[in-house]
Scaffold this active site. Structure first.
Site, mmCIF file in Angstrom:
data_model
loop_
_atom_site.group_PDB
_atom_site.id
_atom_site.type_symbol
_atom_site.label_atom_id
_atom_site.label_comp_id
_atom_site.label_asym_id
_atom_site.label_seq_id
_atom_site.Cartn_x
_atom_site.Cartn_y
_atom_site.Cartn_z
ATOM 1 N N VAL A 73 -3.015 -12.023 -11.708
ATOM 2 C CA VAL A 73 -1.882 -12.946 -11.604
ATOM 3 C C VAL A 73 -2.306 -14.327 -12.103
ATOM 4 O O VAL A 73 -3.493 -14.599 -12.263
ATOM 5 C CB VAL A 73 -1.393 -13.058 -10.139
ATOM 6 C CG1 VAL A 73 -0.769 -11.752 -9.697
ATOM 7 C CG2 VAL A 73 -2.523 -13.463 -9.215
ATOM 8 N N SER A 114 -8.106 -12.475 -12.822
ATOM 9 C CA SER A 114 -7.640 -13.853 -13.013
ATOM 10 C C SER A 114 -8.845 -14.780 -12.998
ATOM 11 O O SER A 114 -9.854 -14.491 -12.358
ATOM 12 C CB SER A 114 -6.727 -14.273 -11.856
ATOM 13 O OG SER A 114 -5.657 -13.386 -11.684
ATOM 14 N N GLU A 149 -6.519 -15.504 -27.292
ATOM 15 C CA GLU A 149 -5.227 -15.060 -27.800
ATOM 16 C C GLU A 149 -5.253 -15.053 -29.328
ATOM 17 O O GLU A 149 -5.930 -15.865 -29.945
ATOM 18 C CB GLU A 149 -4.121 -15.975 -27.275
ATOM 19 C CG GLU A 149 -3.904 -15.766 -25.805
ATOM 20 C CD GLU A 149 -2.808 -16.657 -25.231
ATOM 21 O OE1 GLU A 149 -1.849 -16.971 -25.947
ATOM 22 O OE2 GLU A 149 -2.941 -17.035 -24.057
ATOM 23 N N LYS A 204 -17.296 -17.940 -15.956
ATOM 24 C CA LYS A 204 -16.013 -18.002 -16.667
ATOM 25 C C LYS A 204 -15.579 -19.454 -16.868
ATOM 26 O O LYS A 204 -15.241 -19.876 -17.977
ATOM 27 C CB LYS A 204 -14.962 -17.222 -15.864
ATOM 28 C CG LYS A 204 -13.556 -17.363 -16.371
ATOM 29 C CD LYS A 204 -13.371 -16.787 -17.753
ATOM 30 C CE LYS A 204 -12.071 -17.283 -18.360
ATOM 31 N NZ LYS A 204 -11.851 -16.763 -19.693
ATOM 32 N N CYS A 260 -5.648 -22.128 -20.685
ATOM 33 C CA CYS A 260 -6.914 -22.003 -19.959
ATOM 34 C C CYS A 260 -7.803 -23.227 -19.973
ATOM 35 O O CYS A 260 -8.298 -23.635 -18.920
ATOM 36 C CB CYS A 260 -7.699 -20.834 -20.527
ATOM 37 S SG CYS A 260 -6.748 -19.321 -20.446
ATOM 38 N N LYS A 263 -6.840 -26.273 -17.718
ATOM 39 C CA LYS A 263 -6.752 -25.810 -16.323
ATOM 40 C C LYS A 263 -8.140 -25.517 -15.766
ATOM 41 O O LYS A 263 -8.474 -25.914 -14.645
ATOM 42 C CB LYS A 263 -5.881 -24.545 -16.296
ATOM 43 C CG LYS A 263 -5.977 -23.729 -15.034
ATOM 44 C CD LYS A 263 -5.033 -22.542 -15.096
ATOM 45 C CE LYS A 263 -5.565 -21.365 -15.873
ATOM 46 N NZ LYS A 263 -6.447 -20.477 -15.159
ATOM 47 N N PHE A 322 0.189 -22.939 -29.571
ATOM 48 C CA PHE A 322 -1.057 -23.697 -29.360
ATOM 49 C C PHE A 322 -2.147 -23.302 -30.344
ATOM 50 O O PHE A 322 -3.140 -24.006 -30.511
ATOM 51 C CB PHE A 322 -1.537 -23.579 -27.908
ATOM 52 C CG PHE A 322 -2.305 -22.332 -27.566
ATOM 53 C CD1 PHE A 322 -1.663 -21.147 -27.292
ATOM 54 C CD2 PHE A 322 -3.694 -22.360 -27.509
ATOM 55 C CE1 PHE A 322 -2.378 -20.000 -26.972
ATOM 56 C CE2 PHE A 322 -4.425 -21.224 -27.178
ATOM 57 C CZ PHE A 322 -3.761 -20.032 -26.920
ATOM 58 N N ARG A 330 1.910 -22.638 -24.153
ATOM 59 C CA ARG A 330 1.437 -23.343 -22.957
ATOM 60 C C ARG A 330 0.390 -24.404 -23.319
ATOM 61 O O ARG A 330 -0.567 -24.126 -24.016
ATOM 62 C CB ARG A 330 0.867 -22.342 -21.941
ATOM 63 C CG ARG A 330 1.973 -21.542 -21.260
ATOM 64 C CD ARG A 330 1.426 -20.486 -20.349
ATOM 65 N NE ARG A 330 0.756 -19.432 -21.083
ATOM 66 C CZ ARG A 330 0.067 -18.445 -20.507
ATOM 67 N NH1 ARG A 330 -0.041 -18.405 -19.195
ATOM 68 N NH2 ARG A 330 -0.498 -17.519 -21.241
HETATM 69 C C1 UGA Z 1 -9.884 -19.390 -24.649
HETATM 70 C C2 UGA Z 1 -11.337 -18.895 -24.861
HETATM 71 O O1 UGA Z 1 -11.684 -19.008 -26.238
HETATM 72 C C3 UGA Z 1 -11.469 -17.443 -24.415
HETATM 73 O O2 UGA Z 1 -12.819 -17.033 -24.512
HETATM 74 C C4 UGA Z 1 -10.997 -17.334 -22.971
HETATM 75 O O3 UGA Z 1 -11.060 -15.994 -22.513
HETATM 76 C C5 UGA Z 1 -9.580 -17.807 -22.873
HETATM 77 O O4 UGA Z 1 -9.505 -19.185 -23.290
HETATM 78 C C6 UGA Z 1 -9.131 -17.681 -21.446
HETATM 79 O O5 UGA Z 1 -9.768 -18.270 -20.556
HETATM 80 O O6 UGA Z 1 -8.182 -16.934 -21.191
HETATM 81 P P1 UGA Z 1 -7.605 -19.136 -26.005
HETATM 82 O O7 UGA Z 1 -7.147 -20.265 -25.130
HETATM 83 O O8 UGA Z 1 -6.760 -17.940 -26.134
HETATM 84 O O9 UGA Z 1 -9.056 -18.634 -25.510
HETATM 85 O O10 UGA Z 1 -7.810 -19.687 -27.500
HETATM 86 P P2 UGA Z 1 -8.979 -20.437 -28.270
HETATM 87 O O11 UGA Z 1 -9.224 -19.739 -29.529
HETATM 88 O O12 UGA Z 1 -10.144 -20.700 -27.421
HETATM 89 O O13 UGA Z 1 -8.289 -21.823 -28.633
HETATM 90 C C7 UGA Z 1 -7.999 -22.810 -27.645
HETATM 91 C C8 UGA Z 1 -7.518 -24.078 -28.303
HETATM 92 O O14 UGA Z 1 -8.579 -24.719 -28.990
HETATM 93 C C9 UGA Z 1 -6.416 -23.862 -29.352
HETATM 94 O O15 UGA Z 1 -5.441 -24.859 -29.219
HETATM 95 C C10 UGA Z 1 -7.167 -23.985 -30.662
HETATM 96 O O16 UGA Z 1 -6.345 -24.388 -31.706
HETATM 97 C C11 UGA Z 1 -8.192 -25.043 -30.306
HETATM 98 N N1 UGA Z 1 -9.385 -25.009 -31.182
HETATM 99 C C12 UGA Z 1 -10.190 -23.918 -31.219
HETATM 100 C C13 UGA Z 1 -9.706 -26.130 -31.939
HETATM 101 O O17 UGA Z 1 -8.999 -27.142 -31.909
HETATM 102 N N2 UGA Z 1 -10.831 -26.094 -32.718
HETATM 103 C C14 UGA Z 1 -11.661 -25.020 -32.762
HETATM 104 O O18 UGA Z 1 -12.673 -25.065 -33.505
HETATM 105 C C15 UGA Z 1 -11.320 -23.891 -31.999
#
Ligand code: UGA
Length: 443
Positions: A73, A114, A149, A204, A260, A263, A322, A330
């Site tokens: 959740v 979660s 994602e 995590k 994520c 938060k 995002f 989000r």
């Molecule tokens: C992130 C982590 O990468 C995952 O390992 C983790 O499991 C997940 O959170 C989670 O806790 O659920 P996510 O938020 O889906 O994954 O996406 P990311 O690829 O990490 O990107 C996060 C943000 O950072 C995005 O807005 C992306 O555009 C930005 N970003 C990413 C940058 O601005 N520069 C980068 O070099 C990489």
């Protein structure tokens, strides 16, 4: 869970939720109607659904039948009371644990999927141990998810690691082993690591904090690049070749978003404060502050470049998710940028390949249900750019690279500007067409 079902046809995966509309969408015949857009997911669901993957609202039966229950959740940042704005709201986790305590039968393994604050397993265990009946016994494991994602399916097929934390008792170790066996159906053993519960929970939060920190670090340097004439991509490349630093996650942007990073860091900040470590809290809080600075800086640059006012000017917003390849908005940086531009009385025309119009309005208006009069949403990029003074690239969708930029230029007011918040486009080519180009981290 869909990937577990796909990779383990001998395991019956039953997904239960109290949200009927959500479950109906997961059961939809039309795979385009699945509630989550994620490359490859529809195929996985199509293969396993009806075989060993079920979606239902039959929560209690799901609990009673299960040997292993994944609590998946959401744990949003608390908006009220003690810890508001930082601590994770564990209301839904607790409700789940109470329902499980009531309904479970036999030996049941509870898996925290979660993302949770450190030592949450203790609270879950306490709720379960106080269950009124003695028809069930419980082991609690932590099995955080590291998928991102947009690449979720690949990340699950070939994870860098799978982490399972549990109690170092005989029962705890046996439970860890059971979960390890599931992943071992497709993940090499050496990539499945086991730790104690608290290390797993903390790993995590730490992983996300480190990832977000890298982005804030490179974004802080992007401001310095703009001021000095250095190029943030060149700096990122140069430092990334150092094997101790590595090349990934060094892409400067308009700010990180997603459900994520912010938060989880705020959660870490709260935990550090709670355990009497204010210096640690302050250190990590700076990552979030830098991200807010980056988002705010982007709008300020637009206003400055457009002769210090955007009042009444049309700005096309390309991308609202995002990141690319997701319909998730989000904490998207686009929300803050759009609000700041509206505050400056700009008129926005938003286009995103996957985000529906209603969601754009809901995010910008803070779910008040009212559409902001300064916002329209187009269903293609050309329409969004029509008559605009400027384009702001906020999500790195591949399709933006393939647009006919000559056609876009012709349809815009002059001078026509592009503010590339993702360093996605070929800036030289755009300049040749006639665009004024402003790119993050490029002076
Ligand atoms: C992130 C982590 O990468 C995952 O390992 C983790 O499991 C997940 O959170 C989670 O806790 O659920 P996510 O938020 O889906 O994954 O996406 P990311 O690829 O990490 O990107 C996060 C943000 O950072 C995005 O807005 C992306 O555009 C930005 N970003 C990413 C940058 O601005 N520069 C980068 O070099 C990489």
């Amino acid at each position: 869970m869909a990937v577990i079902a796909q990779k383990c046809p001998h395991i019956d995966v039953h997904i239960v939720d109290i949200n009927e509309a959500r479950i109906a969408a997961w059961n939809s015949e039309n795979l385009d109607e699945l509630p989550v857009f994620e490359p490859g997911l529809a195929g996985v669901v199509a293969e396993a659904r009806g075989r060993n993957l079920r979606f239902s609202t039959n929560v209690d039966a799901g609990i009673r039948e299960a040997d292993i229950i994944f609590i998946s959740v959401n744990t949003p940042t608390k908006t009220y009371g003690v810890g508001a704005g930082k601590a994770a709201d564990l209301k839904f986790v607790e409700l789940c644990a109470r329902r499980i305590a009531e309904q479970a039968e036999g030996e049941t393994i509870i898996v925290e999927k979660s993302t949770l604050p450190v030592r949450t397993a203790e609270s879950i265990k306490s709720i379960l141990d106080h269950a009124s009946s003695d028809k069930a016994t419980f082991q609690v494991l932590s099995n955080p998810e590291f998928l991102a994602e947009g690449t979720a399916i690949e990340d699950l097929y070939e994870p860098d690691r799978v982490l399972v934390g549990g109690e170092m008792t005989v029962g705890g170790k046996a439970a860890i082993q059971k979960l390890v066996e599931i992943y071992a159906n497709w993940v090499p053993r050496e990539r499945i690591i086991t730790t104690n519960l608290w290390s797993s929970e903390l790993s995590k939060l730490t992983a996300n904090a480190f990832l977000a920190q890298r982005i804030s670090s490179i974004n802080s340097i992007s401001a310095l690049c703009e001021a000095t004439g250095a190029d943030v991509d060149e700096v990122g490349h140069a430092i990334g070749l150092d094997s101790r630093i590595g090349p990934k996650f060094l892409k400067s942007s308009v700010g990180f978003g997603g459900s994520c990073f912010q938060k989880d860091i705020l959660n870490l900040v709260y935990l550090s404060q709670h355990f009497g470590l204010p210096e640690v809290a302050e250190y990590w809080e700076q990552v979030v502050k830098m991200n807010e600075y980056q988002k705010g800086r982007f709008t300020k640059r637009i206003v400055k470049a457009l002769y210090n006012t955007v009042s009444g000017k049309r700005i096309a917003v390309f991308g609202f998710a995002f990141k690319k390849d997701t319909n998730d908005t989000r904490e998207s940086a686009a929300i803050r940028v759009c609000r700041d531009l509206l505050e400056e009385q700009a008129l926005l025309n938003v286009y995103d390949p996957k985000v529906p119009e209603s969601l754009v309005h809901a995010e910008i208006s803070g779910n008040s249900g009212e559409k902001h009069p300064g916002v329209t949403v187009s269903d293609d990029a050309y329409a969004a750019a029509e008559g605009a003074h400027a384009i702001a690239i906020l999500t790195e969708w591949d399709e933006f690279k393939a647009l006919d930029w000559n056609r876009i230029y012709d349809a815009m007011l002059k001078p026509a500007s592009v503010f590339d918040g993702r360093n996605l486009l070929d800036h030289e080519a755009l300049r040749e067409i006639g665009f004024e180009v402003y790119a993050t981290g490029k002076g």
